[in-house]
Write an enzyme that holds these catalytic residues in place. Structure first.
Site, PDB file in Angstrom:
ATOM      1  N   GLU A  84       0.710  -1.183  -0.017  1.00  0.00           N
ATOM      2  CA  GLU A  84       0.054  -0.067   0.011  1.00  0.00           C
ATOM      3  C   GLU A  84       0.639   1.235  -0.069  1.00  0.00           C
ATOM      4  O   GLU A  84       0.404   2.206  -0.596  1.00  0.00           O
ATOM      5  CB  GLU A  84      -1.068   0.117   1.224  1.00  0.00           C
ATOM      6  CG  GLU A  84      -2.151   0.905   1.211  1.00  0.00           C
ATOM      7  CD  GLU A  84      -3.080   0.903   2.303  1.00  0.00           C
ATOM      8  OE1 GLU A  84      -3.587   1.732   2.879  1.00  0.00           O
ATOM      9  OE2 GLU A  84      -3.396  -0.202   2.601  1.00  0.00           O
ATOM     10  N   ASP A  85       1.942   1.352   0.631  1.00  0.00           N
ATOM     11  CA  ASP A  85       2.684   2.577   1.094  1.00  0.00           C
ATOM     12  C   ASP A  85       4.053   2.517   0.233  1.00  0.00           C
ATOM     13  O   ASP A  85       4.807   3.276   0.485  1.00  0.00           O
ATOM     14  CB  ASP A  85       2.896   2.588   2.361  1.00  0.00           C
ATOM     15  CG  ASP A  85       1.627   2.945   3.188  1.00  0.00           C
ATOM     16  OD1 ASP A  85       0.657   3.335   2.443  1.00  0.00           O
ATOM     17  OD2 ASP A  85       1.471   2.671   4.455  1.00  0.00           O
TER      18      ASP A  85
END
Length: 195
Positions: A84-85
């Site tokens: 996600e990051d």
């Protein structure tokens, strides 16, 4: 309410992990922490602390709190935000840590373009091992929620009660922890709601 902030670095985590887990599991976690440190780079938590601290807190929650010993679940906890990051791909996780770890990380990764509420609601369909990853992640995030701006505190509290606490019901340690957390936070949120 027990908090989990004793492992801010791998140096502090390694001793307790060696006492709690088999050497091969600790070795896999060492590799996962190095991988996550490389992928997250200079990212910081909203409080300004190094991002790796969050990953190690979630790991401490799982091992020292909930007594989780499943190697793949613990590795997925360390890696839970890399898809996600960071630019990391699922294929990279498969190559380094295997398909089961990659699948657990995928379950707890919010897909792009989907509303957060829809993503959190979809976790009721997640495998129990992926739920453990999410529960440990959220304990780390809420245990010191008072450090965040009050609007964030209220929103995150309500989100946790609505979507995360129902997931904890099948896991007695997490159900107890979140229940105590809610009892402590409910009066605070009532006060915040008055503003």
């Amino acid at each position: 309410m027990q908090t989990f902030t004793s492992w801010p670095s791998w140096a502090q985590a390694e001793g307790p992990l060696n006492r709690a887990l088999p050497p091969e599991t600790v070795g896999a976690l060492r590799a996962a922490v190095a991988f996550a440190r490389d992928k997250h780079g200079v990212q910081q938590r909203p409080t300004g602390r190094p991002y790796l601290e969050h990953l190690l807190e979630a790991l401490e929650v799982a091992v020292a709190g909930a007594g989780v010993s499943d190697r793949d679940v613990l590795v997925a906890i360390v890696l839970h935000d890399v898809l996600e990051d960071t630019p990391c791909t699922q294929a990279e996780i498969v190559r380094r840590f295997g398909p089961r770890v990659a699948e657990l990380v995928r379950w707890v990764t919010k897909p792009q373009g989907i509303a957060k509420a829809d993503y959190l609601g979809s976790l009721v369909k997640a495998p129990p091992q992926a739920v453990l990853v999410k529960l440990a992640d959220r304990v780390s995030n809420v245990q010191e929620l008072q450090r965040m701006p009050w609007r964030f505190q209220r929103r995150y509290y309500l989100e946790t009660v609505a979507y995360i606490m129902p997931l904890a019901g099948a896991h007695p340690w997490f159900a107890t922890w979140y229940g105590e957390w809610r009892r402590r936070w409910h009066p605070r949120v009532e006060r915040l709601s008055a503003y």
